[in-house]
Structures are given as C-alpha cells and as structure tokens.
Motif scaffolding. Structure first.
Motif, PDB file in Angstrom:
ATOM      1  N   ALA B   4     -86.260   7.317 -73.220  1.00 28.09           N
ATOM      2  CA  ALA B   4     -85.491   7.350 -74.779  1.00 28.09           C
ATOM      3  C   ALA B   4     -84.390   6.308 -74.695  1.00 28.09           C
ATOM      4  CB  ALA B   4     -85.114   8.828 -74.997  1.00 28.09           C
ATOM      5  N   GLU B   5     -83.876   6.129 -73.515  1.00 24.38           N
ATOM      6  CA  GLU B   5     -82.869   5.094 -73.410  1.00 24.38           C
ATOM      7  C   GLU B   5     -82.832   4.423 -72.391  1.00 24.38           C
ATOM      8  OE1 GLU B   5     -78.959   6.314 -75.115  1.00 24.38           O
ATOM      9  OE2 GLU B   5     -78.197   5.972 -73.243  1.00 24.38           O
ATOM     10  N   VAL B   6     -82.552   2.933 -72.378  1.00 23.47           N
ATOM     11  CA  VAL B   6     -82.576   2.076 -70.986  1.00 23.47           C
ATOM     12  C   VAL B   6     -81.269   1.673 -71.095  1.00 23.47           C
ATOM     13  CG1 VAL B   6     -83.463   0.215 -69.863  1.00 23.47           C
ATOM     14  CG2 VAL B   6     -84.877   1.787 -71.173  1.00 23.47           C
ATOM     15  N   ARG B   7     -80.380   1.549 -69.877  1.00 18.84           N
ATOM     16  CA  ARG B   7     -79.148   0.688 -69.787  1.00 18.84           C
ATOM     17  C   ARG B   7     -79.322  -0.287 -68.756  1.00 18.84           C
ATOM     18  NH1 ARG B   7     -74.414   3.436 -71.515  1.00 18.84           N
ATOM     19  NH2 ARG B   7     -74.892   5.532 -72.529  1.00 18.84           N
ATOM     20  N   TRP B  93     -82.817  -2.056 -80.656  1.00 18.56           N
ATOM     21  CA  TRP B  93     -83.903  -0.835 -80.437  1.00 18.56           C
ATOM     22  C   TRP B  93     -85.200  -1.488 -79.921  1.00 18.56           C
ATOM     23  CZ3 TRP B  93     -82.101   2.857 -84.937  1.00 18.56           C
ATOM     24  CH2 TRP B  93     -80.947   3.311 -84.479  1.00 18.56           C
ATOM     25  N   TYR B 109     -88.010   4.854 -81.737  1.00 20.89           N
ATOM     26  CA  TYR B 109     -87.296   3.746 -81.103  1.00 20.89           C
ATOM     27  C   TYR B 109     -86.835   4.100 -79.727  1.00 20.89           C
ATOM     28  CZ  TYR B 109     -86.659   1.195 -85.446  1.00 20.89           C
ATOM     29  OH  TYR B 109     -87.058   0.853 -86.709  1.00 20.89           O
ATOM     30  N   ARG B 111     -83.724   3.352 -77.352  1.00 18.86           N
ATOM     31  CA  ARG B 111     -82.157   2.306 -77.339  1.00 18.86           C
ATOM     32  C   ARG B 111     -82.148   1.713 -75.984  1.00 18.86           C
ATOM     33  NH1 ARG B 111     -78.019   4.548 -80.541  1.00 18.86           N
ATOM     34  NH2 ARG B 111     -78.360   6.438 -81.413  1.00 18.86           N
TER      35      ARG B 111
END
Lengths: 184, 156
Positions: B4-7, B93, B109, B111
């Motif tokens: 759901a999220e990639v940093r 996104w 999406y 993030r």
C-alpha cells in the motif's frame, strides 16, 4: 634511475588522487522500504452502472435509494482514504462538460451537466459536487477514512444541461465516476 | 494492489531505484489493468509534489491478470543528475484502474514517498579522466627524459 622511479610513483599518485572523492560519492545507499510488503489496498463497489434512460433538459435525477444506493467495502488490510472524480459525458464527438460549480448553463455552445454524491447518514439533502479534479470524499465536511472491512454507502444526483442542441437529441451520453482508495 | 505504501530513501540525483507492485485480480474474469501516476489530493506532512511524472516508468504499463490471480509490475524511479534535486522529499501516487470501465470505476493508489540524498551523483567520472591524462603526460615525459639522458651518456 632513482629519479625515474620517483617520477613514475608520483604519476600513479596523481592518477589516483582526483578519483578518490568521486569514489566516495558512489557509496551512497538507496533504501527502499515497502511498508508492510503484505499490505493490500483493495475496495469494491456493489454497483457498476446507473442507467437513467431518456432524460429531459434541466432536470434533476437521483439514485434510488438516494443515500444507500451503492456500498463501498474496504477489502484490503489497511485503512483507506476515499476519493472521487468525474468526467465529461460523451457520445462519439458530442460532449456534455462536467460542471465545476454545480451550474448547467453550458460552456460556450457545449451543454454542461452537474453531478453530486450524498453519503449515507450525512445531513439530509447534503450533496457534494463531483468535478474533474480528484478530491477526497467527505461527509459533514470531513474526509472519509474507511477502516478494514468497513463499509460506506452513497447515492448520486445528476442535473442535466439546461438545453439540448438538436444534434444531441436521442444520443446516449456516457460518463464515469471514479472512486479511489489510498492508504490512510 | 500491494504494497500500500513504498518509501525510497537516499536516492541520489543521477541514480534510479526499482521495485515491484503486485496486482490482485479478485474478479471471476481476466482483466487488463492500466498503471499511471497521479498527484495526491493530500500528502504526508513535509512532502512536496513529485516534480516530473516522466521520471517514473512501469514495465509493463498495462497488464492482463487472469481471474482470481495476480500479476507483477516493475516500477523504476530515475532522478535526473542535477544538484537541485538533492535533499528533497516528494510524494506521488501510483494508480491502477481496469482498462474496461463501467459507470462506476474503482481506482487503488500506492503511496510512493521518495527522498533524495544530499549529493548529486557525478555523471562521467571527470576527476578520474583528468587524472589519467595528467598521469600519461607525466609518464611520457619521464620516459622521454630518461631516454634522452641515457643517449647523452653513451655519446662521447
């Protein structure tokens, strides 16, 4: 001979010295963090279409039921924020522009329509405009966050253009409403 | 879609980062999904809008996923080699929508949070090239000087 060896060593030193700072700058590390690789973002809608049939000029149409027509379910494993976005309605080369301010009096010679949503259990008659710009879905002015496995219901309202030019009569206009989800 | 999220952290201008997204098709029929970038309607605190969507590429850009199955897409983030893109924190996104749209469309999406490092990556290693040139010149001079000296010694 001694002078020659010293000169060669000096030359080698000169070769290496300028390259040292560049080598140091290559040692930067990139970190990629997949926040919880197993996190899944997924929502579903229990409706896909809204067939209005033949519509008349300058008329309002609401889904039936008005507030609970469509259910959004969070089927992923993270809480999500919801967004909404509309599009122009089209038939071949004909277009109804989607209104940015809820009016339907046309843009130049192109007809203009408006669309709103109403979230269930929001104050009665409270509708929020759907525009070409993607915005967060709101209830009572607050952005909606949908917890895991939670549901939210909404209905739609459409205002047709105030007049139909002759070439639009009998044409089936098509549009899309996109409901988005992103990790809260 | 997951994650759901990639940093991404410490990405130097001139470098690129690659990661994978998994697209889950929960429908009972095969579907083609289209990937695209999008600008957030709200960003994490301290994050600016991503400057240029062309720095992000998907391989493939469209993917057909069989019924009740999943597919993988490779995402590449490449930052141009300019010092002005160093030490930045951005958010963009990554959206996935079905190619065939009905009236209501679902869009999920991911993030993507990108932080760049403080120093721009050198392009061609100019220091090394200049060093080699100087070294070769010096070496040539040393060889030339030694031969000349040796020659003058042998001459009566």
């Amino acid at each position: 001979m001694k002078t020659g060896i010293i000169s060669i060593l000096g030359a080698i030193l000169l070769v290496l010295t300028p390259s040292l700072p560049a080598s140091a700058s290559d040692s930067g590390t990139i970190t990629i963090t997949m926040t919880g690789v197993e996190t899944i973002i997924s929502i579903s809608l229990d409706k896909a279409s809204w067939a209005l049939g033949e519509v008349t000029e300058d008329a309002e149409y609401k889904t039936d039921p008005e507030a609970t027509w469509c259910t959004i379910t969070n089927e992923g494993n993270v809480n999500v924020d919801l967004g909404v976005q509309g599009e122009h309605a089209v038939f071949s080369t004909l277009t109804w522009f989607l209104s940015e301010d809820g009016t339907n009096d046309g843009v130049g010679s192109v007809p203009e329509y408006a669309m709103w949503y109403h979230i269930a259990s929001d104050s009665e008659g409270s509708y929020t405009s759907i525009t070409l710009t993607e915005t967060s879905m709101k209830k009572g002015g607050e952005s909606i966050t949908l917890d895991v496995a939670a549901q939210k219901q909404f209905g739609l309202k459409l205002l047709t253009p105030d007049s139909f030019p002759a070439e639009y009569i009998g044409k089936e206009m098509t549009t899309h409403i996109t409901i988005s989800a992103v990790k809260a | 879609m997951s994650p759901a999220e990639v940093r991404i952290g410490g990405l130097l201008p001139g470098e690129e980062a690659v990661f994978e997204l998994t697209i889950h098709n929960h429908y009972d029929a095969a579907h083609t999904f289209v990937l695209s970038t999008s600008h957030p309607w709200e960003r994490r605190p301290g994050r600016a809008d991503f400057p240029d969507d062309s720095w992000i590429s998907f391989s493939p850009q469209e993917i057909e996923v069989a019924a009740n199955s999943q597919g993988t897409v490779k995402v590449t983030v490449a930052i141009p080699s300019k010092q002005k893109w160093a030490d930045r924190d951005w958010e963009v996104w990554l959206g996935v929508t079905p190619e065939e749209k009905e009236f209501l469309v679902v869009n999920c999406y991911v993030r993507l949070l990108v932080s760049t490092g403080k120093e721009a990556q050198a392009g061609p290693n100019t220091g090394l090239i200049v060093g080699i040139v100087i070294g070769v010149l010096l070496l040539s001079y040393v060889v030339y000087y030694s031969r000349r000296k040796a020659k003058s010694k042998h001459q009566p």
